[in-house]
Scaffold this active site. Structure first.
Site, PDB file in Angstrom:
ATOM      1  N   ASP A 202       0.831  -1.200   0.000  1.00  0.00           N
ATOM      2  CA  ASP A 202       0.000   0.000   0.000  1.00  0.00           C
ATOM      3  C   ASP A 202       0.872   1.260   0.000  1.00  0.00           C
ATOM      4  OD1 ASP A 202      -2.839   0.863   0.395  1.00  0.00           O
ATOM      5  OD2 ASP A 202      -2.048   1.804   2.208  1.00  0.00           O
ATOM      6  N   GLU A 252      14.546 -15.173   0.380  1.00  0.00           N
ATOM      7  CA  GLU A 252      14.849 -16.282   1.296  1.00  0.00           C
ATOM      8  C   GLU A 252      13.918 -17.466   1.021  1.00  0.00           C
ATOM      9  OE1 GLU A 252      14.137 -14.672   5.191  1.00  0.00           O
ATOM     10  OE2 GLU A 252      15.850 -13.309   5.040  1.00  0.00           O
TER      11      GLU A 252
HETATM   12  C1  GLC Z   1      -4.335   2.948  -0.612  1.00  0.00           C
HETATM   13  C2  GLC Z   1      -5.536   2.038  -0.498  1.00  0.00           C
HETATM   14  C3  GLC Z   1      -6.698   2.860  -0.024  1.00  0.00           C
HETATM   15  C4  GLC Z   1      -6.365   3.444   1.339  1.00  0.00           C
HETATM   16  C5  GLC Z   1      -5.053   4.218   1.292  1.00  0.00           C
HETATM   17  C6  GLC Z   1      -4.535   4.478   2.667  1.00  0.00           C
HETATM   18  O1  GLC Z   1      -4.491   3.924  -1.570  1.00  0.00           O
HETATM   19  O2  GLC Z   1      -5.776   1.420  -1.720  1.00  0.00           O
HETATM   20  O3  GLC Z   1      -7.882   2.117   0.054  1.00  0.00           O
HETATM   21  O4  GLC Z   1      -7.388   4.289   1.752  1.00  0.00           O
HETATM   22  O5  GLC Z   1      -4.046   3.498   0.640  1.00  0.00           O
HETATM   23  O6  GLC Z   1      -4.107   3.286   3.250  1.00  0.00           O
END
Ligand code: GLC
Length: 547
Positions: A202, A252
């Site tokens: 993310d 790993e």
């Molecule tokens: C990314 C995710 C989204 C979330 C953001 C903060 O963009 O896809 O859903 O709100 O990160 O974590």
């Protein structure tokens, strides 16, 4: 997954666990619900699933506010149920990708609670980004806004503030801190040891930050800075070191664990560094989420991204829908924008214009039939491209956005933090319809945590399963055929074609898309798949695969 390179041309199906299938009847989808649907996933023909966060969370941001990275939310299941799900998916030949959220934790994370209870300057506060307020009245350290609106700084009551790129419930980690780095290595190993095949990372371009300037740049100055080594927040060079450490962990394992970075960058060329074999290995290409259904735009996007993937030694990713954007069957039902004026903006608010068009009554109305036609044509187009395709749960049913959710039902922080401006992302997160009736269209024995519209009945899995011509059966056929065709694929080449059409081949496999409204002549070859019935000519908004 036994082949090290399985991900290169995989079809990955994104599951938003809370909205997939609810077995225990608490209105929230769960891991056992997903396990019960493994036969469905196998029949659909996907190679892997990506599970959006299922970790303990107060759901301030749909689970992207993580309390504990190495556990399962009790409302969703247990670690034992995670193991059962992984085993069931693996037994069906389907890989498992989990979501890692390393930019921020939740404000309920034990380390953040420790930081709040610890004094200014303490090692506990060092793990996050705490700064003193400015001036006699302790104003926020800068005028920056968070991605969901409002200030990016939250006061903690002792003159200090913490920085949050997203909601206030999502304090950003300080990646200069060795504890933080070690903690995520531990988390990656924890899931890799449990058998996951890969990770979706993310906000992958934002981990490394530089807040050393005093004063910090203003919001206006920040907005004018290109992402890169001189930007305090995005795409900094230090990310290379972080991901090199992660790569060593991935390697790993046998086969090495895979990772794909969620990277939104204006300068596309900067994407390649995340996708190399020394870094995450693959990076999301979100260009088609922002593009209209227009031949010239699709062609540019394909050329650029195949190029970038080549530079990185990776494969490109293709995606039309996910949990953050308006479903593509609805986007494509809206009138096209003026050529050369693409949708602008970035992050969760960039497609707000489209949401307003959908929610603003019927002016302009979405053309539901055309939207789905174009959606299937675009899907067939990306499935034929070199690289991997990411599908979002429900698109195989032809679901469109649930645009008219009442304000009282909405959950997304971007709705609450942008009154009158942004409706948020709940419309693509409504629980799936599995049957045409029942308390929540078969989602679970109780209700659904977001209200499902009556029209979901016609899109239920049971209904589509029984209908030879349904979107679901078309997806199944497309995925099956794709696998067969990939076995003997040749190099990618564009083929000259009439205006408003695109034609490419990969050896014998050809893909032809008519983006216009009127039919065009069918190119030579045997029709293997068509996104709408082909009768001598290729109708408008249609893709055909030829062999
Ligand atoms: C990314 C995710 C989204 C979330 C953001 C903060 O963009 O896809 O859903 O709100 O990160 O974590």
């Amino acid at each position: 997954m036994t082949q090290p390179e399985w991900w290169r041309d995989a079809v990955v199906y994104q599951i938003y666990p809370r909205s997939f299938a609810d077995l225990d009847g608490n209105t929230i989808g769960d891991l056992a619900g997903i396990t019960s649907r493994v036969p469905y996933l196998a029949k659909l023909g996907v190679d892997a699933v990506w599970l959006s966060p299922f970790y303990p969370s107060a759901l301030a941001d749909g689970g992207y506010d993580v309390d504990d990275y190495r556990d399962v939310d009790p409302a969703i299941g247990t670690l034992a149920e995670f193991d059962e799900l992984t085993a069931a998916l693996h037994a069906a030949g389907i890989g498992v990708i989990v979501d890692i959220v390393p930019n921020h934790s939740s404000n309920r994370h034990a380390w953040f609670q420790e930081a709040l209870a610890s004094p200014k300057g303490s090692p506990a506060r060092e793990r996050y980004i705490f700064r003193d307020g400015v001036g006699p009245d302790c104003a926020p350290p800068s005028d920056w806004t968070g991605a969901f609106g409002g200030s990016a700084w939250e006061p903690v009551g002792d003159g200090q503030y913490y920085y949050h790129m997203f909601a206030p419930e999502q304090p950003d980690w300080n990646w200069d801190d060795p504890d933080v780095r070690a903690e995520f290595i531990k988390t990656l190993r924890f899931w890799a040891d449990r058998g996951v095949d890969g990770f979706r990372i993310d906000v992958a371009a934002a981990l490394a930050k530089d807040f050393s300037a005093n004063p910090l740049p203003s919001a206006a100055e920040l907005a004018a800075l290109p992402a890169g080594p001189d930007h305090p927040l995005f795409d900094r060079d230090e990310l290379d070191g972080i991901y090199a450490e992660w790569r060593a962990v991935f390697n790993e394992y046998d086969p090495p664990r895979f990772a794909v970075g969620e990277v939104w960058l204006e300068d596309k060329r900067r994407l390649a560094r995340y996708a190399t074999g020394e870094s995450l290995g693959q990076a999301f290409n979100f260009d088609l989420l922002r593009a209209d259904f227009r031949a010239a735009d699709f062609r540019d996007i394909v050329t650029t991204n195949l190029d970038i993937a080549g530079i990185a030694g990776s494969s490109s990713t293709w995606v039309l829908s996910n949990h953050d954007v308006v479903r593509h069957a609805s986007r494509y039902g809206l009138p096209l924008t003026t050529p050369g004026a693409p949708f602008v903006g970035q992050g969760p608010t960039w497609d707000r214009d489209r949401k307003w068009l959908l929610t603003g009554g019927t002016d302009p109305a979405q053309d539901v039939g055309l939207g789905l036609r174009r959606a299937k044509a675009a899907t067939a187009f990306i499935l034929a491209l070199p690289g991997s395709t990411y599908l979002y749960q429900g698109e195989e049913l032809g679901l469109r956005e649930v645009a008219d959710l009442p304000a009282s039902a909405r959950q997304d922080p971007s709705f609450f933090r942008n009154p009158g401006f942004e409706v948020g992302r709940d419309g693509c997160r409504v629980p799936l319809p599995w049957t045409a009736c029942g308390p929540s269209f078969g989602f679970g024995p109780a209700g659904a945590h977001l209200p499902q519209p009556a029209w979901f009945a016609a899109y239920a899995v049971s209904v589509e399963d029984a209908d030879r011509d349904s979107t679901l059966n078309w997806y199944r056929a497309a995925l099956k055929l794709r696998k067969e065709l990939l076995a003997a694929v040749g190099p990618f080449e564009w083929v000259d074609s009439p205006a408003d059409t695109l034609h490419f081949r990969r050896g014998k496999w050809q893909c032809f898309t008519n983006f216009a409204d009127d039919p065009v002549a069918l190119p030579a070859g045997e029709v293997l798949l068509a996104s709408s019935p082909v009768d001598g000519a290729v109708p408008g908004a249609t893709t055909v695969w030829l062999g």
